[in-house]
Motif scaffolding. Structure first.
Motif, PDB file in Angstrom:
ATOM      1  N   HIS A  80      60.908  43.413 -27.968  1.00  0.00           N
ATOM      2  CA  HIS A  80      61.496  43.468 -29.303  1.00  0.00           C
ATOM      3  C   HIS A  80      62.745  44.337 -29.365  1.00  0.00           C
ATOM      4  O   HIS A  80      62.897  45.290 -28.609  1.00  0.00           O
ATOM      5  CB  HIS A  80      60.466  43.835 -30.376  1.00  0.00           C
ATOM      6  CG  HIS A  80      59.837  45.197 -30.265  1.00  0.00           C
ATOM      7  ND1 HIS A  80      60.400  46.309 -30.815  1.00  0.00           N
ATOM      8  CD2 HIS A  80      58.666  45.599 -29.719  1.00  0.00           C
ATOM      9  CE1 HIS A  80      59.599  47.352 -30.606  1.00  0.00           C
ATOM     10  NE2 HIS A  80      58.539  46.946 -29.935  1.00  0.00           N
ATOM     11  N   ASP A 109      59.797  52.361 -26.840  1.00  0.00           N
ATOM     12  CA  ASP A 109      59.285  51.294 -27.719  1.00  0.00           C
ATOM     13  C   ASP A 109      60.440  50.571 -28.388  1.00  0.00           C
ATOM     14  O   ASP A 109      60.798  50.901 -29.495  1.00  0.00           O
ATOM     15  CB  ASP A 109      58.349  51.944 -28.753  1.00  0.00           C
ATOM     16  CG  ASP A 109      57.686  50.921 -29.645  1.00  0.00           C
ATOM     17  OD1 ASP A 109      57.748  49.731 -29.320  1.00  0.00           O
ATOM     18  OD2 ASP A 109      57.123  51.325 -30.683  1.00  0.00           O
ATOM     19  N   THR A 110      61.028  49.535 -27.723  1.00  0.00           N
ATOM     20  CA  THR A 110      60.597  49.085 -26.431  1.00  0.00           C
ATOM     21  C   THR A 110      61.800  48.711 -25.600  1.00  0.00           C
ATOM     22  O   THR A 110      61.854  47.705 -24.916  1.00  0.00           O
ATOM     23  CB  THR A 110      59.579  47.929 -26.629  1.00  0.00           C
ATOM     24  OG1 THR A 110      58.906  47.669 -25.443  1.00  0.00           O
ATOM     25  CG2 THR A 110      60.225  46.672 -27.114  1.00  0.00           C
ATOM     26  N   GLU A 141      59.324  43.237 -34.633  1.00  0.00           N
ATOM     27  CA  GLU A 141      57.966  43.467 -34.127  1.00  0.00           C
ATOM     28  C   GLU A 141      57.297  44.607 -34.876  1.00  0.00           C
ATOM     29  O   GLU A 141      56.082  44.608 -35.077  1.00  0.00           O
ATOM     30  CB  GLU A 141      58.007  43.762 -32.620  1.00  0.00           C
ATOM     31  CG  GLU A 141      56.641  43.843 -31.962  1.00  0.00           C
ATOM     32  CD  GLU A 141      55.964  45.209 -32.053  1.00  0.00           C
ATOM     33  OE1 GLU A 141      54.750  45.278 -31.861  1.00  0.00           O
ATOM     34  OE2 GLU A 141      56.662  46.209 -32.339  1.00  0.00           O
ATOM     35  N   GLU A 142      58.094  45.593 -35.284  1.00  0.00           N
ATOM     36  CA  GLU A 142      57.514  46.805 -35.882  1.00  0.00           C
ATOM     37  C   GLU A 142      57.019  46.589 -37.314  1.00  0.00           C
ATOM     38  O   GLU A 142      56.391  47.469 -37.884  1.00  0.00           O
ATOM     39  CB  GLU A 142      58.519  47.960 -35.843  1.00  0.00           C
ATOM     40  CG  GLU A 142      58.929  48.397 -34.441  1.00  0.00           C
ATOM     41  CD  GLU A 142      57.820  49.098 -33.669  1.00  0.00           C
ATOM     42  OE1 GLU A 142      56.712  49.265 -34.202  1.00  0.00           O
ATOM     43  OE2 GLU A 142      58.069  49.453 -32.504  1.00  0.00           O
ATOM     44  N   GLU A 164      55.843  45.860 -24.158  1.00  0.00           N
ATOM     45  CA  GLU A 164      55.425  47.135 -24.765  1.00  0.00           C
ATOM     46  C   GLU A 164      55.047  48.120 -23.655  1.00  0.00           C
ATOM     47  O   GLU A 164      54.618  47.713 -22.577  1.00  0.00           O
ATOM     48  CB  GLU A 164      54.213  46.910 -25.681  1.00  0.00           C
ATOM     49  CG  GLU A 164      54.480  46.016 -26.869  1.00  0.00           C
ATOM     50  CD  GLU A 164      55.398  46.639 -27.916  1.00  0.00           C
ATOM     51  OE1 GLU A 164      55.554  47.877 -27.918  1.00  0.00           O
ATOM     52  OE2 GLU A 164      55.962  45.879 -28.709  1.00  0.00           O
TER      53      GLU A 164
END
Ligand SMILES: [Zn+2]
Length: 380
Positions: A80, A109-110, A141-142, A164
């Motif tokens: 991501h 991350d990431t 993604e978060e 990840e």
């Protein structure tokens, strides 16, 4: 090594805070342009897709030369682009290097995994492998995984790796979750008139007792070998109008973490059982519930070719191949649900979402080596 570290530093220096988490956050456009430009230079077929207004995925393909009726296997590399907010970090976008670590928001991350996957894809391109390598650098993604959801709607592959951080361990399974909202209904009345009022908050107390009991029962289930037992907990509670009034409503948010094999229907039946039992025992108990959101657990078959490949290549290159479970949820579950067996594999570090975030540079390099070796081994 220098090429990879430079690439990672550039990624960290580009602000890509998720605007759904932090209003006004930079989002993915600037970093998507950088990633697309870098991959294009490396010879991959690259496009930027706007997957939601102002939100972008980068898709880059190292096209396999084995156009033999589609028999060669393709590998999707997913990482991501977005990060969480920078909170009270000092120099979140500075990409400071010290003691073999690179510091900054997103280093672990990431972006560490993203850099490793990008370089592996670029190197794979030079090797002209039989199968396609598809690098997907995704948005959001978060927050809501819009990027990977859009990705699986348009793209297919024979397997996927998700970047990840895993400390170079191989995550083949993780938990899912279900969110449930429960509401209890009382009767508003003056606080001095108990015969006229029904206390919705006290009724919710009964629900909470049952939720805790259910948690106890879940903890006694036979544990999954890599994930342990499932769980349930209360998350948020609101209710009542003012001090001297019987509350007519109470609202509870509950989260149930699920194991592979546990479906929404199972969770729904558990909650329905609690509500039915309480209604039967207490004529004044009135409640409703609904499942508002859920994400599936991940479990990849140990016999699947991608898992066998990553175990073999990790053994060769790192001297160890630890297949582990992960308690949190990742985009890998969305890929797996779309029939793309997906494993999580990324570098080592600390401070995910924290005030001091760093990634171990040697592990980023190792991650890149292993991913390239998997591409060579798998895309035949
Ligand atoms: Zn992440």
């Amino acid at each position: 090594m220098k090429e990879l570290t430079d690439l990672l530093a550039q990624l960290v220096e580009i602000d890509s805070v998720n605007p759904s988490l932090v209003p006004g956050g930079a989002g993915e456009l600037a970093i998507a342009r950088f990633v697309a430009g870098w991959l294009e230079k490396a010879g991959l077929e690259t496009t930027i897709e706007e997957i939601a207004p102002g939100r972008f995925n980068v898709i880059a393909i190292a096209r396999g030369q084995g156009q033999d009726g589609g028999k060669s296997r393709s590998l999707l590399l997913n990482a991501h682009l977005d990060t969480v907010g920078t909170g009270n970090m000092q120099n979140p976008l500075k990409a400071e290097i010290s003691g073999g670590r690179l510091y900054g928001r997103g280093a672990l991350d990431t972006k560490g995994g993203l850099a490793a996957y990008m370089l592996a894809a670029a190197q794979a391109k030079k090797l002209n492998l039989p199968g396609d390598i598809i690098l997907a650098a995704v948005a959001d993604e978060e927050f809501a995984s819009l990027g990977t959801e859009a990705l699986v709607a348009r793209w297919q592959a024979d397997a996927a790796l998700v970047a990840e951080p895993t400390n170079l361990e191989i995550v083949s399974t993780h938990k899912g979750f279900v969110w449930i909202e429960i509401e209890t209904f009382g009767l508003a009345a003056h606080g001095s008139r108990p015969q006229a009022g029904v206390d919705a908050i006290a009724k919710m107390g009964k629900v909470l007792v049952e939720i805790e009991k259910l948690g106890g029962k879940l903890a006694l289930k036979p544990p999954h070998p890599l994930l342990g037992t499932p769980s349930i907990h209360a998350s948020l509670i609101t209710g009542g109008q003012e001090w001297s009034t019987y509350p007519d409503r109470c609202h509870l948010s509950v989260e149930r973490r699920t194991l592979p094999g546990e479906t929404d229907a199972i969770v729904k039946a558990e909650i329905a059982g609690i509500i039915a039992g309480l209604s039967e025992a207490d004529p004044d108990f009135k409640a409703s519930y609904k499942l508002t959101f859920s994400r599936e657990p991940l479990e990849v078959d140990p016999r699947s070719p991608i898992l066998q490949s990553i175990v073999a290549q990790s053994n060769l290159l790192t001297g160890a191949a630890n297949v582990v479970g992960f308690s949190g949820w990742t985009d890998a579950a969305l890929l797996n649900a779309a029939n793309i067996p997906a494993l999580v594999f990324g570098p080592k570090g600390e401070g995910l979402h924290g005030a001091i975030e760093w990634v171990d540079l040697e592990s980023v390099e190792k991650c890149c080596e292993v991913v390239l070796a998997i591409a060579i081994d798998f895309c035949v």
